[in-house]
Design an enzyme around this catalytic site. Structure first.
Site, PDB file in Angstrom:
ATOM      1  N   HIS A  52      76.366  75.798  11.483  1.00 38.89           N
ATOM      2  CA  HIS A  52      77.897  76.222  11.976  1.00 38.89           C
ATOM      3  C   HIS A  52      78.198  77.577  11.699  1.00 38.89           C
ATOM      4  O   HIS A  52      78.695  78.248  12.261  1.00 38.89           O
ATOM      5  CB  HIS A  52      78.673  75.242  11.045  1.00 38.89           C
ATOM      6  CG  HIS A  52      80.008  75.032  11.616  1.00 38.89           C
ATOM      7  ND1 HIS A  52      81.174  75.860  11.167  1.00 38.89           N
ATOM      8  CD2 HIS A  52      80.804  74.247  12.262  1.00 38.89           C
ATOM      9  CE1 HIS A  52      82.288  75.586  11.523  1.00 38.89           C
ATOM     10  NE2 HIS A  52      81.918  74.550  12.194  1.00 38.89           N
ATOM     11  N   SER A  80      86.729  75.034  15.771  1.00 37.81           N
ATOM     12  CA  SER A  80      85.981  76.112  14.982  1.00 37.81           C
ATOM     13  C   SER A  80      85.564  76.958  15.963  1.00 37.81           C
ATOM     14  O   SER A  80      85.680  78.170  15.201  1.00 37.81           O
ATOM     15  CB  SER A  80      84.590  75.049  14.570  1.00 37.81           C
ATOM     16  OG  SER A  80      85.152  74.429  13.326  1.00 37.81           O
ATOM     17  N   ASP A 116      82.488  80.649   6.207  1.00 41.61           N
ATOM     18  CA  ASP A 116      81.953  79.433   6.888  1.00 41.61           C
ATOM     19  C   ASP A 116      80.592  79.135   6.088  1.00 41.61           C
ATOM     20  O   ASP A 116      80.823  79.148   4.848  1.00 41.61           O
ATOM     21  CB  ASP A 116      81.598  79.858   8.452  1.00 41.61           C
ATOM     22  CG  ASP A 116      81.840  78.521   9.231  1.00 41.61           C
ATOM     23  OD1 ASP A 116      80.720  77.733   9.530  1.00 41.61           O
ATOM     24  OD2 ASP A 116      82.764  78.307   9.928  1.00 41.61           O
TER      25      ASP A 116
END
Length: 664
Positions: A52, A215, A19
């Site tokens: 994120h 996600s 990620d």
């Protein structure tokens, strides 16, 4: 037999997060065992990629009693950033970046690979290197979990749509499919729904936030799988990640009354009765899960996910987007990158020193590479290109020959280090070659010499007429480059590639004419010593005709059929063995004159290995051109790839065996 089961995971299970960069200095990671290889991009508070990545990692590894209680705080984490901070909301990478990271995860012992990103497309459109990486995961029993995407449509995403990947869609805490979660026919046999609405996670710099998207359903499924693997090893059994993924699908629960479109449910929703499907603390019991009228009730998971306590950095931030909006932003696209240059990411100024820490967390060793390719170059920016070109006679280009002529001038020698030299495969750069340390200048000189040999060639002596004739310059078309990854750099095209610090002395050239000349020169000495009646002179003449086409075919087959990025241990072993077979006399002295053709190269983990090393047996098999049904000639190396430059162990073995088609 009784055993002590820890519902929070086990340090023998490793989960890789592919990620964005992760802020491991966040209080929720205090006490977590997280590995970040040297050379990974650094975090930037407030940037999309760091936000994120930190959020995803905290859902897995957040420690008990901290602002975010993760699903598997006792498992080991491996952080391999593929999304980098650009200051823009468009966080992306290429499929080749993803393939490289997957192979690195395999190489570093991950059991599960979590990918909270994707790119619209069918499996048939996937990059060949990504297909190879996913296939390698299946071979090595590594479970890949990937997001189905947040377009709210019947749309497949890569890599989630690929066979062998556990695709994850999003539902609410009651099991209702969320409107933004993708669905497609390809997901019905290997896709599953998990909670993806308002999932609490860490924010770089401190504090927590809730966000929505497929996600954030990915780490929930990855965490559940990790808990099941932890229970396996705590029973004393061998973990089987791929089987766990299949078990999650087989035991999925139907969507029941929430189902308006059958495809939206994928294969079903995660089953809370299968092992431990929620964030339990040590005092909580699996028996407190319950179901009602065919639906799924995850009360304890809801309690954990809906916490609103303040973190050390301030009050928990609430999402200022609807679930649809947040979800669409939080499944990063795997597309062509427009990314900025990054250093080692640990405050070490790009040097990747061994004592460079990452936010107080120990860093794991840098990723080793032994790759095959051609040498290329790039200027990085138009300004740098123009600053070099202004001292040249051309206003365009420059061409490769013009560049070489410019760099060969003594006053321009410093420009060799200003150019970004690359290692290319099929015309595309896969690494930027940047020597460092006390001998960096010598490293750049070695790369520049290799580039000259590739573009212009070098004059070699005819082995059969040594000292009598000079052949025209022979061009080198393939190089073997060992090194370690340290950061990444942006090219003029906007693409970002990993920086490879090469071991310059070990860069090897696959030069057909030079290899032939050196081999024949050796046999000429033996022929002189044996005398005219030995018959060696005739054999030398025959080998002079046979070796060049054999070596050319061998080189071309390696670069096509067995091409790879040189990251996984088995790939480094294969590339080194092939290079050794090409350049050394061991195999050539046995096969010369037999007119053999390469049949296959088999790479297997070697049972004979030194303690603390990683060893592979490489079996190279040939068959005779005149009779494809005859016995195969097999030559086997045993290689230790635990160091940057692999090394052979023991002697070369050889034998003959019948082709499988003739057995039985």
């Amino acid at each position: 037999m009784r055993y002590d089961f820890n519902p929070l995971g086990d340090p023998r299970i490793k989960v890789a997060v592919l990620d964005g960069p992760v802020d491991v200095s966040h209080p929720c990671f205090d006490g977590a065992t997280i590995e970040i290889p040297w050379g990974m991009p650094k975090t930037a508070p407030g940037s999309p990629a760091s936000c994120h990545g930190t959020h995803i990692a905290s859902i897995l590894f957040g420690q008990p009693g901290s602002p975010v209680h993760g699903l598997v705080p006792c498992c080991r984490g491996l952080i391999l950033p593929i999304f980098r901070d650009t200051g823009e909301m468009d966080v992306s990478c290429t499929q080749r970046d993803l393939a490289r990271a997957i192979l690195a995860a395999i190489d570093q012992g991950a059991h599960i690979v979590a990918i909270s990103g994707g790119e619209p497309g069918t499996p048939e459109a996937a990059d060949a290197f990504l297909v190879e990486a996913i296939g390698r995961c299946l071979e090595d029993n590594v479970l890949v979990v990937a997001a189905a995407g947040n377009d709210g449509a019947s749309l497949a995403h890569i890599p989630a749509a690929m066979s062998g990947v556990l695709a994850v869609g999003a539902c609410d805490l009651n099991g209702k499919p969320l409107s933004f979660s993708n669905f497609a026919e390809v997901y019905t046999d290997h896709g599953i729904l998990a909670p993806g609405s308002e999932i609490v996670g860490a924010v770089p710099g401190g504090g927590v936030v809730s966000r929505s998207g497929t996600s954030f359903a990915v780490p929930i499924v990855a965490g559940l799988a990790a808990r099941m693997l932890a229970e396996t090893v705590q029973r004393g059994d061998i973990p089987n990640p791929v089987a766990v993924g299949r078990s999650l699908i087989a035991n999925a629960v139907g969507c029941g009354e929430y189902l308006s479109d059958p495809d939206r449910c994928l294969s079903g929703r995660i089953n809370p009765f299968q092992s431990l499907a929620a964030r339990n603390t040590g005092a909580r019991s699996e028996s407190r899960f319950a179901t009602g009228s065919g639906g799924m009730v995850m009360s304890e998971l809801a309690e954990e996910l809906e916490r609103t306590e303040a973190g050390p950095g301030g009050v928990r931030a609430a999402s200022d987007h609807s679930p649809d909006e947040v979800g669409r932003q939080d499944s990063a696209g795997l597309k062509q990158s427009v990314l900025s240059t990054s250093d080692c990411g640990c405050g070490c100024g790009g040097k990747c020193a061994s004592d460079c820490g990452c936010g107080g967390k120990p860093a794991s060793a840098p990723q080793k590479v032994y790759a095959l390719g051609q040498i290329g170059y790039d200027f990085g920016t138009e300004a740098r290109r123009d600053s070099i070109r202004q001292y040249m006679s051309t206003n365009t280009g420059p061409s490769p020959v013009e560049l070489i002529e410019h760099l060969q001038e003594p006053e321009n020698i410093f420009d060799v280090e200003r150019i970004i030299w690359t290692l290319n495969l099929d015309g595309a750069p896969i690494y930027a070659l940047m020597p460092s340390g006390a001998y960096a200048a010598e490293g750049y000189a070695r790369i520049f010499t290799a580039y000259i040999n590739q573009v212009i060639g070098r004059t070699t002596e005819d082995g059969a007429n040594k000292g009598k004739a000079k052949k025209s310059p022979s061009k080198v078309t393939l190089f073997a480059v060992p090194g370690q990854i340290c950061g990444s750099v942006r090219l003029m095209s906007g693409e970002t590639v990993p920086v490879l610090v090469p071991v310059a002395r070990a860069i090897a050239e696959w030069d057909v004419e030079d290899a032939t000349a050196r081999f024949l020169a050796r046999f000429e000495e033996e022929a002189k010593a044996a005398g005219e009646g030995s018959g060696l002179a005739d054999r030398i003449a025959q080998m002079a005709d046979d070796l060049p086409p054999f070596l050319s075919d061998f080189r071309n087959l390696i670069t096509r059929k067995y091409r790879n990025l040189g990251i996984a241990g088995r790939d480094r072993a294969l590339n080194f063995a092939a290079t050794s077979a090409f350049r050394t006399f061991q195999i050539l002295s046995e096969i010369a004159g037999l007119k053999l053709i390469l049949d296959d190269i088999l790479v297997t983990r070697s049972p004979s290995c030194r303690a603390g090393s990683e060893c592979y047996d490489i079996a190279i098999r040939f068959f005779r051109e005149a009779d494809v049904t005859s016995a195969l000639y097999t030559f086997q190396f045993t290689l230790d790839v635990s160091d940057t430059v692999p090394v052979s162990i023991g002697e070369l073995s050889q034998w003959r065996e019948r082709p499988k088609a003739l057995l039985g």
